[in-house]
Design a protein around this motif. Structure first.
Motif, PDB file in Angstrom:
ATOM      1  N   ILE A   1      -0.879  26.888  69.858  1.00 50.14           N
ATOM      2  CA  ILE A   1      -2.317  26.756  69.632  1.00 50.14           C
ATOM      3  C   ILE A   1      -2.646  25.291  69.390  1.00 50.14           C
ATOM      4  N   ASP A   2      -3.928  24.989  69.481  1.00 54.61           N
ATOM      5  CA  ASP A   2      -4.403  23.641  69.200  1.00 54.61           C
ATOM      6  C   ASP A   2      -4.599  23.515  67.690  1.00 54.61           C
ATOM      7  N   PHE A   3      -3.711  22.809  67.038  1.00 52.32           N
ATOM      8  CA  PHE A   3      -3.807  22.550  65.600  1.00 52.32           C
ATOM      9  C   PHE A   3      -3.675  21.056  65.438  1.00 52.32           C
ATOM     10  N   THR A   4      -4.771  20.413  65.041  1.00 49.90           N
ATOM     11  CA  THR A   4      -4.833  18.962  65.034  1.00 49.90           C
ATOM     12  C   THR A   4      -4.720  18.394  63.621  1.00 49.90           C
ATOM     13  N   PHE A   5      -4.649  17.079  63.560  1.00 54.44           N
ATOM     14  CA  PHE A   5      -4.612  16.387  62.276  1.00 54.44           C
ATOM     15  C   PHE A   5      -5.861  16.716  61.464  1.00 54.44           C
ATOM     16  N   SER A   6      -7.011  16.725  62.120  1.00 50.97           N
ATOM     17  CA  SER A   6      -8.249  17.049  61.399  1.00 50.97           C
ATOM     18  C   SER A   6      -8.247  18.506  60.936  1.00 50.97           C
TER      19      SER A   6
ATOM     20  N   LYS B   1      -8.154  22.317  56.507  1.00 55.07           N
ATOM     21  CA  LYS B   1      -7.474  23.525  56.024  1.00 55.07           C
ATOM     22  C   LYS B   1      -6.294  23.095  55.167  1.00 55.07           C
ATOM     23  N   VAL B   2      -6.566  22.681  53.943  1.00 52.21           N
ATOM     24  CA  VAL B   2      -5.542  22.016  53.140  1.00 52.21           C
ATOM     25  C   VAL B   2      -4.591  22.957  52.404  1.00 52.21           C
ATOM     26  N   THR B   3      -4.997  24.207  52.170  1.00 53.39           N
ATOM     27  CA  THR B   3      -4.080  25.109  51.482  1.00 53.39           C
ATOM     28  C   THR B   3      -3.251  25.889  52.500  1.00 53.39           C
ATOM     29  N   ILE B   4      -2.152  26.420  52.035  1.00 53.07           N
ATOM     30  CA  ILE B   4      -1.289  27.235  52.890  1.00 53.07           C
ATOM     31  C   ILE B   4      -2.080  28.422  53.417  1.00 53.07           C
ATOM     32  N   ARG B   5      -2.859  29.053  52.550  1.00 49.06           N
ATOM     33  CA  ARG B   5      -3.684  30.206  52.953  1.00 49.06           C
ATOM     34  C   ARG B   5      -4.695  29.810  54.031  1.00 49.06           C
ATOM     35  N   ASP B   6      -5.358  28.666  53.835  1.00 56.00           N
ATOM     36  CA  ASP B   6      -6.338  28.188  54.818  1.00 56.00           C
ATOM     37  C   ASP B   6      -5.688  27.946  56.178  1.00 56.00           C
ATOM     38  N   MET B   7      -4.516  27.333  56.157  1.00 57.77           N
ATOM     39  CA  MET B   7      -3.807  27.072  57.416  1.00 57.77           C
ATOM     40  C   MET B   7      -3.438  28.382  58.109  1.00 57.77           C
ATOM     41  N   ALA B   8      -2.898  29.325  57.343  1.00 65.31           N
ATOM     42  CA  ALA B   8      -2.496  30.613  57.913  1.00 65.31           C
ATOM     43  C   ALA B   8      -3.699  31.365  58.484  1.00 65.31           C
ATOM     44  N   ASN B   9      -4.815  31.370  57.754  1.00 70.83           N
ATOM     45  CA  ASN B   9      -6.034  32.031  58.254  1.00 70.83           C
ATOM     46  C   ASN B   9      -6.519  31.377  59.548  1.00 70.83           C
ATOM     47  N   TYR B  10      -6.494  30.066  59.592  1.00 72.31           N
ATOM     48  CA  TYR B  10      -6.923  29.333  60.782  1.00 72.31           C
ATOM     49  C   TYR B  10      -6.028  29.674  61.967  1.00 72.31           C
ATOM     50  N   ILE B  11      -4.722  29.696  61.737  1.00 71.33           N
ATOM     51  CA  ILE B  11      -3.775  30.029  62.803  1.00 71.33           C
ATOM     52  C   ILE B  11      -4.036  31.442  63.304  1.00 71.33           C
TER      53      ILE B  11
ATOM     54  N   ALA C   1       2.501  15.475  57.577  1.00 68.14           N
ATOM     55  CA  ALA C   1       1.448  16.278  58.208  1.00 68.14           C
ATOM     56  C   ALA C   1       1.712  16.415  59.702  1.00 68.14           C
ATOM     57  N   MET C   2       2.116  15.334  60.330  1.00 70.55           N
ATOM     58  CA  MET C   2       2.412  15.389  61.769  1.00 70.55           C
ATOM     59  C   MET C   2       3.579  16.337  62.051  1.00 70.55           C
ATOM     60  N   MET C   3       4.553  16.395  61.152  1.00 70.15           N
ATOM     61  CA  MET C   3       5.678  17.318  61.313  1.00 70.15           C
ATOM     62  C   MET C   3       5.203  18.767  61.232  1.00 70.15           C
ATOM     63  N   VAL C   4       4.324  19.041  60.289  1.00 66.40           N
ATOM     64  CA  VAL C   4       3.786  20.396  60.135  1.00 66.40           C
ATOM     65  C   VAL C   4       2.931  20.760  61.345  1.00 66.40           C
ATOM     66  N   ILE C   5       2.088  19.847  61.768  1.00 64.91           N
ATOM     67  CA  ILE C   5       1.222  20.087  62.932  1.00 64.91           C
ATOM     68  C   ILE C   5       2.048  20.392  64.170  1.00 64.91           C
ATOM     69  N   GLU C   6       3.076  19.586  64.401  1.00 65.90           N
ATOM     70  CA  GLU C   6       3.951  19.807  65.562  1.00 65.90           C
ATOM     71  C   GLU C   6       4.645  21.163  65.464  1.00 65.90           C
ATOM     72  N   GLY C   7       5.091  21.512  64.262  1.00 67.69           N
ATOM     73  CA  GLY C   7       5.739  22.810  64.071  1.00 67.69           C
ATOM     74  C   GLY C   7       4.801  23.965  64.363  1.00 67.69           C
ATOM     75  N   ILE C   8       3.563  23.878  63.896  1.00 67.74           N
ATOM     76  CA  ILE C   8       2.575  24.924  64.143  1.00 67.74           C
ATOM     77  C   ILE C   8       2.259  25.021  65.631  1.00 67.74           C
ATOM     78  N   GLN C   9       2.069  23.889  66.273  1.00 70.79           N
ATOM     79  CA  GLN C   9       1.769  23.896  67.709  1.00 70.79           C
ATOM     80  C   GLN C   9       2.922  24.497  68.507  1.00 70.79           C
ATOM     81  N   ASN C  10       4.141  24.157  68.146  1.00 71.71           N
ATOM     82  CA  ASN C  10       5.309  24.687  68.860  1.00 71.71           C
ATOM     83  C   ASN C  10       5.505  26.176  68.602  1.00 71.71           C
ATOM     84  N   GLU C  11       5.306  26.586  67.363  1.00 69.42           N
ATOM     85  CA  GLU C  11       5.540  27.981  66.988  1.00 69.42           C
ATOM     86  C   GLU C  11       4.488  28.926  67.570  1.00 69.42           C
TER      87      GLU C  11
END
Length: 83
Positions: A53-58, A63-73, A40-50
């Motif tokens: 934006i502020d994308f945290t562990f919480s 946002k547990v699904t891929i769709r939820d994460m993409a919508n949030y981003i 999860a930390m690897m994914v979070i770091e990747g999203i923040q770098n890419e």
């Protein structure tokens, strides 16, 4: 949105050492395919770098699904651009 969805799939696949990100369904839950706190930390770091934006562990736990994460981003990017 499709670009963001594909990028999230790539980040998840990389973190989980999966060969083909396209095999990950949009409604796949990160933790159901082997995600854990370390990956999860690897994914979070990747999203923040890419996306810078502020994308945290919480955020990932909410946002547990891929769709939820993409919508949030997408929402975070839109809010950032509208400032």
């Amino acid at each position: 949105m499709n670009d963001i969805m594909m990028e999230v799939k790539k980040l998840v696949a990389e973190a989980l050492d999966m060969d083909d990100p396209e095999k990950i369904e949009d409604d796949t839950e990160f933790f159901s395919i082997g995600g854990n706190s370390l990956t999860a930390m690897m994914v979070i770091e990747g999203i923040q770098n890419e996306y810078s934006i502020d994308f945290t562990f919480s955020s990932l736990y909410e946002k547990v699904t891929i769709r939820d994460m993409a919508n949030y981003i997408e929402t975070k990017i839109s809010a950032k651009e509208s400032r």
